[in-house]
Design a protein around this motif. Sequence first.
Motif, PDB file in Angstrom:
ATOM      1  N   PHE A 235       0.837  -1.197   0.000  1.00  0.00           N
ATOM      2  CA  PHE A 235       0.000   0.000   0.000  1.00  0.00           C
ATOM      3  C   PHE A 235       0.873   1.248   0.000  1.00  0.00           C
ATOM      4  CE2 PHE A 235      -1.700   3.403   2.740  1.00  0.00           C
ATOM      5  CZ  PHE A 235      -2.678   3.874   1.873  1.00  0.00           C
ATOM      6  N   VAL A 236       0.558   2.184  -0.899  1.00  0.00           N
ATOM      7  CA  VAL A 236       1.246   3.476  -0.978  1.00  0.00           C
ATOM      8  C   VAL A 236       0.193   4.569  -0.857  1.00  0.00           C
ATOM      9  CG1 VAL A 236       2.658   5.005  -2.408  1.00  0.00           C
ATOM     10  CG2 VAL A 236       3.051   2.526  -2.477  1.00  0.00           C
ATOM     11  N   PRO A 237       0.307   5.474   0.117  1.00  0.00           N
ATOM     12  CA  PRO A 237      -0.682   6.544   0.240  1.00  0.00           C
ATOM     13  C   PRO A 237      -0.508   7.592  -0.856  1.00  0.00           C
ATOM     14  CG  PRO A 237       1.042   6.835   1.879  1.00  0.00           C
ATOM     15  CD  PRO A 237       1.320   5.529   1.192  1.00  0.00           C
ATOM     16  N   MET A 238      -1.611   8.066  -1.381  1.00  0.00           N
ATOM     17  CA  MET A 238      -1.569   9.094  -2.423  1.00  0.00           C
ATOM     18  C   MET A 238      -0.935  10.380  -1.907  1.00  0.00           C
ATOM     19  SD  MET A 238      -2.469   9.474  -5.617  1.00  0.00           S
ATOM     20  CE  MET A 238      -2.083  10.883  -6.648  1.00  0.00           C
ATOM     21  N   GLY A 239      -1.001  10.594  -0.593  1.00  0.00           N
ATOM     22  CA  GLY A 239      -0.479  11.818  -0.018  1.00  0.00           C
ATOM     23  C   GLY A 239       0.995  12.055  -0.256  1.00  0.00           C
ATOM     24  N   ILE A 240       1.765  11.007  -0.621  1.00  0.00           N
ATOM     25  CA  ILE A 240       3.182  11.228  -0.882  1.00  0.00           C
ATOM     26  C   ILE A 240       3.396  12.140  -2.084  1.00  0.00           C
ATOM     27  CG2 ILE A 240       3.752   8.984   0.133  1.00  0.00           C
ATOM     28  CD1 ILE A 240       4.475   7.997  -2.659  1.00  0.00           C
ATOM     29  N   PHE A 241       2.347  12.305  -2.910  1.00  0.00           N
ATOM     30  CA  PHE A 241       2.443  13.165  -4.079  1.00  0.00           C
ATOM     31  C   PHE A 241       1.708  14.493  -3.885  1.00  0.00           C
ATOM     32  CE2 PHE A 241       2.722   8.764  -5.779  1.00  0.00           C
ATOM     33  CZ  PHE A 241       4.058   8.819  -6.152  1.00  0.00           C
ATOM     34  N   GLY A 242       1.464  14.866  -2.615  1.00  0.00           N
ATOM     35  CA  GLY A 242       0.756  16.114  -2.340  1.00  0.00           C
ATOM     36  C   GLY A 242       1.489  17.352  -2.809  1.00  0.00           C
ATOM     37  N   SER A 243       2.795  17.261  -3.013  1.00  0.00           N
ATOM     38  CA  SER A 243       3.541  18.416  -3.525  1.00  0.00           C
ATOM     39  C   SER A 243       3.403  18.557  -5.040  1.00  0.00           C
ATOM     40  CB  SER A 243       5.021  18.297  -3.147  1.00  0.00           C
ATOM     41  OG  SER A 243       5.581  17.111  -3.688  1.00  0.00           O
ATOM     42  N   ILE A 244       2.935  17.502  -5.717  1.00  0.00           N
ATOM     43  CA  ILE A 244       2.683  17.586  -7.163  1.00  0.00           C
ATOM     44  C   ILE A 244       1.302  18.164  -7.427  1.00  0.00           C
ATOM     45  CG2 ILE A 244       2.411  16.243  -9.287  1.00  0.00           C
ATOM     46  CD1 ILE A 244       4.434  14.248  -8.193  1.00  0.00           C
ATOM     47  N   ALA A 245       0.290  17.627  -6.744  1.00  0.00           N
ATOM     48  CA  ALA A 245      -1.092  18.123  -6.839  1.00  0.00           C
ATOM     49  C   ALA A 245      -1.720  17.948  -5.462  1.00  0.00           C
ATOM     50  CB  ALA A 245      -1.884  17.338  -7.883  1.00  0.00           C
ATOM     51  N   PRO A 246      -2.618  18.854  -5.079  1.00  0.00           N
ATOM     52  CA  PRO A 246      -3.244  18.708  -3.760  1.00  0.00           C
ATOM     53  C   PRO A 246      -4.049  17.419  -3.668  1.00  0.00           C
ATOM     54  CG  PRO A 246      -4.298  20.459  -5.032  1.00  0.00           C
ATOM     55  CD  PRO A 246      -3.087  20.053  -5.791  1.00  0.00           C
ATOM     56  N   TRP A 257      -9.084  -1.755  11.813  1.00  0.00           N
ATOM     57  CA  TRP A 257      -9.331  -2.222  13.180  1.00  0.00           C
ATOM     58  C   TRP A 257     -10.610  -3.052  13.309  1.00  0.00           C
ATOM     59  CZ3 TRP A 257      -6.064   1.847  12.512  1.00  0.00           C
ATOM     60  CH2 TRP A 257      -4.949   1.920  13.358  1.00  0.00           C
ATOM     61  N   ILE A 258     -11.354  -3.250  12.194  1.00  0.00           N
ATOM     62  CA  ILE A 258     -12.567  -4.068  12.164  1.00  0.00           C
ATOM     63  C   ILE A 258     -13.626  -3.511  13.130  1.00  0.00           C
ATOM     64  CG2 ILE A 258     -13.442  -6.425  12.030  1.00  0.00           C
ATOM     65  CD1 ILE A 258     -10.991  -6.059  10.321  1.00  0.00           C
ATOM     66  N   VAL A 259     -13.834  -2.197  13.064  1.00  0.00           N
ATOM     67  CA  VAL A 259     -14.844  -1.563  13.929  1.00  0.00           C
ATOM     68  C   VAL A 259     -15.669  -0.541  13.126  1.00  0.00           C
ATOM     69  CG1 VAL A 259     -13.699  -1.921  16.149  1.00  0.00           C
ATOM     70  CG2 VAL A 259     -13.034   0.037  14.736  1.00  0.00           C
ATOM     71  N   PRO A 260     -16.336  -0.955  12.043  1.00  0.00           N
ATOM     72  CA  PRO A 260     -17.077   0.017  11.241  1.00  0.00           C
ATOM     73  C   PRO A 260     -18.180   0.725  12.014  1.00  0.00           C
ATOM     74  CG  PRO A 260     -17.624  -2.229  10.584  1.00  0.00           C
ATOM     75  CD  PRO A 260     -16.437  -2.323  11.492  1.00  0.00           C
ATOM     76  N   GLY A 261     -18.723   0.067  13.031  1.00  0.00           N
ATOM     77  CA  GLY A 261     -19.802   0.684  13.802  1.00  0.00           C
ATOM     78  C   GLY A 261     -19.343   1.774  14.751  1.00  0.00           C
ATOM     79  N   TRP A 262     -18.041   1.923  14.951  1.00  0.00           N
ATOM     80  CA  TRP A 262     -17.552   2.969  15.845  1.00  0.00           C
ATOM     81  C   TRP A 262     -17.578   4.343  15.181  1.00  0.00           C
ATOM     82  CZ3 TRP A 262     -12.825   0.825  19.082  1.00  0.00           C
ATOM     83  CH2 TRP A 262     -13.255  -0.297  19.791  1.00  0.00           C
ATOM     84  N   ARG A 263     -17.657   4.374  13.883  1.00  0.00           N
ATOM     85  CA  ARG A 263     -17.891   5.605  13.109  1.00  0.00           C
ATOM     86  C   ARG A 263     -16.876   6.706  13.421  1.00  0.00           C
ATOM     87  NH1 ARG A 263     -19.181   3.986   9.330  1.00  0.00           N
ATOM     88  NH2 ARG A 263     -20.115   5.884   8.534  1.00  0.00           N
ATOM     89  N   LEU A 264     -15.590   6.389  13.263  1.00  0.00           N
ATOM     90  CA  LEU A 264     -14.555   7.405  13.429  1.00  0.00           C
ATOM     91  C   LEU A 264     -13.697   7.420  12.177  1.00  0.00           C
ATOM     92  CD1 LEU A 264     -11.556   8.479  14.280  1.00  0.00           C
ATOM     93  CD2 LEU A 264     -13.535   9.542  15.391  1.00  0.00           C
ATOM     94  N   GLY A 265     -13.775   8.542  11.458  1.00  0.00           N
ATOM     95  CA  GLY A 265     -12.998   8.685  10.238  1.00  0.00           C
ATOM     96  C   GLY A 265     -12.301  10.027  10.199  1.00  0.00           C
ATOM     97  N   TRP A 266     -11.676  10.297   9.051  1.00  0.00           N
ATOM     98  CA  TRP A 266     -10.965  11.566   8.909  1.00  0.00           C
ATOM     99  C   TRP A 266     -10.907  12.025   7.458  1.00  0.00           C
ATOM    100  CZ3 TRP A 266      -8.342   7.501  11.628  1.00  0.00           C
ATOM    101  CH2 TRP A 266      -7.583   6.656  10.811  1.00  0.00           C
ATOM    102  N   LEU A 267     -10.829  13.325   7.340  1.00  0.00           N
ATOM    103  CA  LEU A 267     -10.581  14.016   6.075  1.00  0.00           C
ATOM    104  C   LEU A 267      -9.260  14.755   6.285  1.00  0.00           C
ATOM    105  CD1 LEU A 267     -13.170  16.205   4.149  1.00  0.00           C
ATOM    106  CD2 LEU A 267     -10.844  17.004   4.533  1.00  0.00           C
ATOM    107  N   VAL A 268      -8.289  14.500   5.401  1.00  0.00           N
ATOM    108  CA  VAL A 268      -6.929  15.003   5.610  1.00  0.00           C
ATOM    109  C   VAL A 268      -6.453  15.753   4.371  1.00  0.00           C
ATOM    110  CG1 VAL A 268      -4.534  14.362   6.115  1.00  0.00           C
ATOM    111  CG2 VAL A 268      -6.423  13.054   7.117  1.00  0.00           C
ATOM    112  N   THR A 269      -5.926  16.953   4.573  1.00  0.00           N
ATOM    113  CA  THR A 269      -5.386  17.734   3.463  1.00  0.00           C
ATOM    114  C   THR A 269      -3.888  17.498   3.350  1.00  0.00           C
ATOM    115  OG1 THR A 269      -5.157  19.660   4.920  1.00  0.00           O
ATOM    116  CG2 THR A 269      -7.168  19.508   3.610  1.00  0.00           C
TER     117      THR A 269
END
Length: 422
Positions: A235-246, A257-269
């Motif tokens: 797995f390679v995160p797309m964020g490594i290319f954030g300096s090329i395009a946002p 963590w196998i806990v979809p019902g815990w409903r904790l996510g994130w939006l990251v710039t």
Amino acid sequence: MENGTTTSRRTWNFKENEKLVSVSDLTVRSVLNKLRCCIDPADTRPIIPLGHGDPSAFPCFRTTPIAEDAVSDAVRSANFNCYSSTVGILPARRAVAEYLSQDLPYKLSPDDIYLTIGCGQAIEILLNALARPNANILLPTPGFPYYEAWGGFTQMEMRHFNLLPEKEWEVDINAVESLADENTVAMVIINPGNPCGNVYSEQHLKKVAEMARKLGILVISDEVYAHLAFGSKPFVPMGIFGSIAPVITLGSISKRWIVPGWRLGWLVTNDPNGILKEHGVIDSIMGYLNISSDPATFIQGAIPQILQETKDDFFSKIVNMLREDADICYERIKDIPCITCPSKPQGSMFVMVQLHLNLLEDIEDDLDFCAKLAREESMLILPGVAVGLKNWLRITFACEPSYLEDGFQRLTAFYQRHAKKQ
């Protein structure tokens, strides 16, 4: 008059929201709910649930006790009974920033992190933040229908580019370039892939970033299945290319963590050049957050402990089980002539298989196949039309191996019952 009140009014001023009703039909949940209604209640066999990406019902996929203890500790501390801040509490945002920065060439700040009610709300927030008159967004086919649902609700135009099954579901770069114009705001990639089970190479992701820079658009990278990779590609995160395009990364603790019902996510710039702030995207995200709800504060309070203390052996166990399940699934598919798999899944919890209707009798299409399979075999598989690819099927393989074996026995019996007579 009746009992002193008038009964002459014949109409009411309210009615259904037609757009909301129509877009809700696009979701995986809606399609699976309809298929569940097809199951014969007289069938005493256990239902084989290969339609939904939630393995938490199976004991072998239970989350780590470290995560359970973290939530318990957060609740008992009484420190997290308060409202959350709009973007999420600082210790949780700091922990997410540190966790994600491990895989990046630069350090994220807590100010780059916006905590959400699962990855679903992150999609909702972002598509609403990007919506404006005449805007369009580029979505993969096949893809995750939640993007279609929110794109339609925000009235953004949706343009679709193909993922290429013969190239392990890579993005059709040329198609993306031909679809984009001055009103295109973003493109979506999902890595590891839902529904395809693919994992993108670093080289391919760099091509996507370079194309996004050329087109002047941002990349929305859905990484809810981050690190659930078990094939030849890491797995390679797309964020490594954030300096090329946002890049805006969407993720959560739900799957790893196998806990979809815990409903904790994130939006990251991922935007070291500050392009998103310069063009008002950050202000739009904040504006939407100011009128939406926050994740439960005690779950946020547990996040530092969950992210920092979970041991690698837990992750290895989950990935090894997914690899074993993927192997079983891929091999059993070969034994059923009416379905074929273009490439072995390398990540996430899914595989796409093509349905060959010419080998079947009295089956109209993929939806009819799945409805009759549910009715006759108490087995749930998602029809490809739900993810944008008609007459394909999405099979979820994250379950107990015994369930997979039982499921493919039922699928084989179903095929033999409906096979076209030679």
